[in-house]
Design a protein around this motif. Structure first.
Motif, PDB file in Angstrom:
ATOM      1  N   PHE A 183      38.084  34.547  31.516  1.00 34.96           N
ATOM      2  CA  PHE A 183      37.993  35.181  32.840  1.00 34.96           C
ATOM      3  C   PHE A 183      36.639  35.855  33.080  1.00 34.96           C
ATOM      4  CE2 PHE A 183      42.532  34.633  32.333  1.00 34.96           C
ATOM      5  CZ  PHE A 183      42.899  34.171  33.584  1.00 34.96           C
ATOM      6  N   THR A 185      33.846  36.928  35.371  1.00 29.37           N
ATOM      7  CA  THR A 185      34.248  37.357  36.722  1.00 29.37           C
ATOM      8  C   THR A 185      33.816  36.389  37.822  1.00 29.37           C
ATOM      9  OG1 THR A 185      32.264  38.725  36.828  1.00 29.37           O
ATOM     10  CG2 THR A 185      34.305  39.817  36.143  1.00 29.37           C
ATOM     11  N   TYR A 186      32.861  35.480  37.506  1.00 28.61           N
ATOM     12  CA  TYR A 186      32.372  34.544  38.522  1.00 28.61           C
ATOM     13  C   TYR A 186      33.093  33.200  38.483  1.00 28.61           C
ATOM     14  CZ  TYR A 186      30.084  33.220  34.209  1.00 28.61           C
ATOM     15  OH  TYR A 186      29.870  32.889  32.901  1.00 28.61           O
ATOM     16  N   TYR A 191      41.528  29.766  36.207  1.00 27.92           N
ATOM     17  CA  TYR A 191      42.568  29.673  37.242  1.00 27.92           C
ATOM     18  C   TYR A 191      43.027  28.232  37.437  1.00 27.92           C
ATOM     19  CZ  TYR A 191      40.842  34.353  38.215  1.00 27.92           C
ATOM     20  OH  TYR A 191      40.478  35.652  38.082  1.00 27.92           O
ATOM     21  N   GLU A 297      29.145  43.106  33.787  1.00 28.26           N
ATOM     22  CA  GLU A 297      29.845  42.853  35.056  1.00 28.26           C
ATOM     23  C   GLU A 297      30.361  41.417  35.147  1.00 28.26           C
ATOM     24  OE1 GLU A 297      27.087  44.307  37.966  1.00 28.26           O
ATOM     25  OE2 GLU A 297      27.510  46.372  37.356  1.00 28.26           O
ATOM     26  N   ASN A 299      31.757  40.140  32.574  1.00 26.94           N
ATOM     27  CA  ASN A 299      32.838  40.153  31.579  1.00 26.94           C
ATOM     28  C   ASN A 299      32.569  39.175  30.438  1.00 26.94           C
ATOM     29  OD1 ASN A 299      35.320  41.061  30.568  1.00 26.94           O
ATOM     30  ND2 ASN A 299      36.428  39.326  31.479  1.00 26.94           N
ATOM     31  N   THR A 365      38.296  34.846  42.287  1.00 25.45           N
ATOM     32  CA  THR A 365      37.623  35.453  41.133  1.00 25.45           C
ATOM     33  C   THR A 365      37.205  36.880  41.497  1.00 25.45           C
ATOM     34  OG1 THR A 365      35.465  34.622  41.837  1.00 25.45           O
ATOM     35  CG2 THR A 365      36.703  33.236  40.317  1.00 25.45           C
ATOM     36  N   LYS A 366      37.023  37.707  40.460  1.00 26.36           N
ATOM     37  CA  LYS A 366      36.712  39.119  40.689  1.00 26.36           C
ATOM     38  C   LYS A 366      35.363  39.289  41.400  1.00 26.36           C
ATOM     39  CE  LYS A 366      37.313  43.295  38.013  1.00 26.36           C
ATOM     40  NZ  LYS A 366      37.302  43.882  36.682  1.00 26.36           N
ATOM     41  N   ALA A 367      34.365  38.516  40.969  1.00 26.79           N
ATOM     42  CA  ALA A 367      33.016  38.701  41.519  1.00 26.79           C
ATOM     43  C   ALA A 367      32.928  38.299  42.984  1.00 26.79           C
ATOM     44  CB  ALA A 367      32.003  37.906  40.692  1.00 26.79           C
ATOM     45  N   ALA A 369      34.480  39.361  45.285  1.00 29.68           N
ATOM     46  CA  ALA A 369      34.627  40.559  46.133  1.00 29.68           C
ATOM     47  C   ALA A 369      33.408  41.474  46.024  1.00 29.68           C
ATOM     48  CB  ALA A 369      35.889  41.316  45.715  1.00 29.68           C
ATOM     49  N   TYR A 370      32.476  41.185  45.091  1.00 30.49           N
ATOM     50  CA  TYR A 370      31.297  42.056  44.951  1.00 30.49           C
ATOM     51  C   TYR A 370      30.320  41.779  46.096  1.00 30.49           C
ATOM     52  CZ  TYR A 370      32.595  42.374  39.920  1.00 30.49           C
ATOM     53  OH  TYR A 370      33.242  42.540  38.727  1.00 30.49           O
TER      54      TYR A 370
END
Ligand code: SAM
Ligand code: SF4
Ligand code: F3S
Length: 460
Positions: A183, A185-186, A191, A297, A299, A365-367, A369-370
């Motif tokens: 995982f 973040t990018y 998934y 960041e 991960n 993915t988390k990134a 939203a950055y």
């Protein structure tokens, strides 16, 4: 025939009967996009279709089944596939019995599934990356009257008995594991490919042994993070232990593998490679960024200091050892200063090959939203600087091979230049004047000149 249980056997028999009812020879076309693992899956799709009775075609025009085996890693890869899919619409309009399928990583994305249902009604089959062995059942259901079908399932490993149509007679890809637990973040891969699942070492050894006996000269072991291989098995096996087991197979061949996650790459792995008979002295070790803050960041679970220690320690043992890497330019929080740190890391390491990617936000993915802190112009400029830095490094560093004799596997013949092209044990590209009949052979070549992408040699 793939029939590891009675239900499968019944499906395959029914499919044979359906195809025998065709008034012409059934034909299929498969096109793969993305990484080598996906191309390896593509060879299995081809194997299944050929075994069912389809003749494999080089273009989609006359096919009864067209499969696009897709990649979701960057938005550009996806729009390319959607564009290509659009060009198939006239084929479907001419032949409504045509089965057009989208499989692989994009097929696992819900947004893509909805978009296909909405805007691509001629795509009748959506088959997820983990659902490969359901292809015969899915085709049968469509031939039996189902209009459109979506099958996604990311668990387990593909049936060991699945047939494969290999693209090359001397280079073979062998997946050792599927999925990813990391995982970053990018990255969308965990998934769409699910969690890590390793193949049994006995099954891998048996496959490699058969390939070597059949004359294959390069075995490429594949996984998203091969260094995690075997941790999930009931009786855990480490990746170096698997390598030692495979290296013991007698024959004349190279073993290569990818990708290695730096957080799991150990001195034991390097020592295993250096002490081996067949494993290339080359490691693809994607660093992604040279800034510790960005790595955190992302991960990635390593620092630049840990990364460089492994590289420097390896080069103390073998100064020629070859590294390649992936770098992302324009990660949302990357500043000009972070980028300078990446450039300085690249100059320190001296990669033989660097694969550079402009960051692409991926849904879920988390990134994604950055907020992006750089402009597109700044990112494009960084990319140019990175490519230029790498060009200078490669040309200078390649000189270490001048005058040496390397064993090179001739991979192809370039008609235009009359040169053979191949790779040595350090995975360096080598070209030299030679006979096309030598493709697929391991040959001694003396290096007489260097270019920025290849070594030029002469045959001994
Ligand atoms: N598992 C491998 C690893 O971690 O080293 C990498 C596999 S990934 C399919 C190949 C490369 O694509 C990554 O190393 C990364 O550089 C790049 N990549 C992944 N996601 C990306 C994204 N959202 N935007 C740009 N490049 C990306
Ligand atoms: Fe993606 Fe990271 Fe897994 Fe590689 S290790 S596939 S970059 S999540
Ligand atoms: Fe692409 Fe799937 Fe490979 S997203 S990079 S084809 S694992």
């Amino acid at each position: 025939m793939m029939a590891s249980n009675t239900e499968n056997l019944a499906v395959w028999q029914k499919m044979h009967a359906v195809l025998q009812g065709f008034s012409h020879t059934p034909k299929a076309f498969v096109q793969s996009f993305g990484c080598q693992l996906n191309f390896c899956d593509g060879e299995k799709y081809k194997g299944i279709l050929a075994d069912l009775g389809y003749t494999l075609m080089d273009s989609p025009e006359e096919a009864d089944v067209i499969l696009f085996n897709t990649c979701a890693v960057r938005a550009h890869a996806e729009s390319r596939v959607l564009g290509r899919l659009g060009t198939l619409k006239p084929l479907y309009e001419r032949n409504p019995k045509l089965i057009i399928g989208l499989c692989g990583c994009m097929a696992e994305e819900q947004e893509v599934q909805e978009q296909l249902r909405r805007s691509y009604p001629f795509v009748r089959l959506i088959l997820g990356a983990g659902a490969m062995e359901h292809l015969p059942t899915a085709l049968l259901r469509i031939y039996e009257g189902e209009k459109r079908l979506t099958v996604t399932e990311v668990t387990g490993i593909p049936d060991e008995a699945l047939p494969t149509v290999r693209e090359s007679g001397f280079m073979a890809s062998v997946p050792v594991m599927y999925g990813c637990n990391n995982f970053c973040t990018y990255c969308i891969v965990p998934y769409v490919r699910g969690r890590e699942r390793s193949r049994q070492p006995e099954a891998i050894e048996q496959e490699v042994r058969k390939l070597v006996e059949a004359g294959y000269k390069e075995i490429l072991l594949l996984g998203q993070n091969v260094n995690s291989y075997g941790k999930d098995l009931d009786e855990p096996v480490s990746f170096p232990a698997l390598l030692r087991r495979l290296d013991a197979i007698e024959g004349e061949y190279f073993i290569r593998f990818m990708s290695s996650h730096p957080k799991d790459a150990t001195p034991e792995l390097i020592d295993t490679m250096l002490g081996s008979k067949h494993i290339e002295h080359h490691l693809h070790l994607p660093v992604q960024s040279g800034s510790d803050r960005v790595l955190q960041e992302m991960n990635r679970h390593y620092t630049t200091e840990q990364y460089l220690r492994l590289i420097d320690d390896t080069r103390k043992k073998d100064p020629d050892f070859s590294f390649s890497s992936d770098c992302i330019v324009g990660f949302p929080t990357e500043t000009a200063e972070d980028f300078e740190q990446t450039l300085s890391l690249i100059r320190h390491v001296k990669y033989d090959n660097l694969y550079t990617f402009i960051y692409s936000p991926r849904p879920g993915t988390k990134a994604a939203a950055y907020p992006q802190c750089s402009t597109q112009t700044e990112i494009a400029d960084r990319m140019q600087r990175m490519l230029q830095a790498q060009r200078e490094i490669t040309e200078g560093f390649n000189k270490r091979f001048l005058g040496r004799v390397c064993t090179v596997l001739a991979e192809k013949f370039n008609e235009e230049t009359g040169m053979l092209v191949g790779k040595n044990r350090h995975a360096m590209n080598v070209e030299w004047k030679g006979d096309p009949a030598l493709v697929g052979k391991m040959l001694p070549v003396r290096i007489i000149a260097v270019k920025n992408w290849a070594l030029t040699g002469e045959m001994l």
